[in-house]
Design a protein around this motif. Sequence first.
Motif, mmCIF file in Angstrom:
data_model
loop_
_atom_site.group_PDB
_atom_site.id
_atom_site.type_symbol
_atom_site.label_atom_id
_atom_site.label_comp_id
_atom_site.label_asym_id
_atom_site.label_seq_id
_atom_site.Cartn_x
_atom_site.Cartn_y
_atom_site.Cartn_z
ATOM 1 N N PHE A 149 0.873 -1.176 0.000
ATOM 2 C CA PHE A 149 0.000 0.000 0.000
ATOM 3 C C PHE A 149 0.903 1.216 0.000
ATOM 4 N N VAL A 150 0.775 2.080 -1.007
ATOM 5 C CA VAL A 150 1.644 3.244 -1.171
ATOM 6 C C VAL A 150 0.830 4.517 -0.974
ATOM 7 N N ILE A 151 1.340 5.403 -0.136
ATOM 8 C CA ILE A 151 0.666 6.672 0.151
ATOM 9 C C ILE A 151 1.633 7.822 -0.105
ATOM 10 N N GLU A 152 1.168 8.820 -0.860
ATOM 11 C CA GLU A 152 1.888 10.075 -1.035
ATOM 12 C C GLU A 152 1.166 11.136 -0.207
ATOM 13 N N LEU A 153 1.905 11.822 0.675
ATOM 14 C CA LEU A 153 1.260 12.715 1.631
ATOM 15 C C LEU A 153 2.195 13.846 2.027
ATOM 16 N N TRP A 154 1.597 15.020 2.264
ATOM 17 C CA TRP A 154 2.421 16.140 2.714
ATOM 18 C C TRP A 154 2.656 16.064 4.215
ATOM 19 N N ARG A 183 -7.839 16.400 6.953
ATOM 20 C CA ARG A 183 -7.308 16.075 8.277
ATOM 21 C C ARG A 183 -5.854 15.690 8.086
ATOM 22 N N TYR A 184 -4.944 16.513 8.613
ATOM 23 C CA TYR A 184 -3.529 16.232 8.389
ATOM 24 C C TYR A 184 -3.042 15.134 9.333
ATOM 25 N N ILE A 185 -2.017 14.418 8.881
ATOM 26 C CA ILE A 185 -1.512 13.230 9.572
ATOM 27 C C ILE A 185 0.006 13.328 9.669
ATOM 28 N N TRP A 186 0.533 13.156 10.855
ATOM 29 C CA TRP A 186 1.979 13.093 11.026
ATOM 30 C C TRP A 186 2.482 11.719 10.561
#
Length: 245
Positions: A139-144, A200-203
Amino acid sequence: MRQEDIWDAETARRYDTPGTGMFAPEVLEPTVGRLAELAGGGRALEFAIGTGRVAVPLAERGVSVTGIELSLPMIDQLRTKADEETIPVIAGDMTTAVAPGTYTLVYLVYNTISNLLTQAGQVECFRNAARHLAPGGRFVIELWVPDLRKLPPGQRATVFHSEAGYIGLDTYDVPAQHVVSHHFEFDDGRQARLFRSPHRYIWPAELDLMAQLAGFELESRHADWSGAAFTAESRSHVSVYRLPG
């Protein structure tokens, strides 16, 4: 603001910007190349496939791609580029919708997991990815990365980008981990066009814990699709999670 209302017919018509922005070759080519490598010759499933920005060139690379998408207008826009046989799409929520078959890769790009506005919904997204994957699947996630260092005490908004004809600013609700991105486009006239999207931002550490709850292990994390090192100064990351094989 509901996601169904945000990603409407007008937004779908304006979404594609061939050759520029997120559609620029220097953005798309490393993304598609890395995803093709991670698929490993197997089938890929894209959560929130949108208008096919990534799925269409990935399918052209020979990867079998299926999508899940909540917005019917975005699916309609995708259909101007690829038919149902080429890229099947299931209309539904990426936390619950089920695509037929088993996949070696599920991917979710361009910060889209943050469109889920609760922690519980984001965890369910991981669990839904796990349900679709074969053992050893990824599972690949691109996130700021949340840039709260720019937010002075007592201030709720920051400008994240400005150029001729455009300004973007974020307004924060820090206790809720919510941010609304405001995109203003304007010309020499008195009227500006506004597009807003809530997140909703995620660390990164929180994202890793969500992955563990769904049975994943962190395999790698880089600052971009080209494999640059992830550091304390990185503004985004590409995180690859893998199910035990």
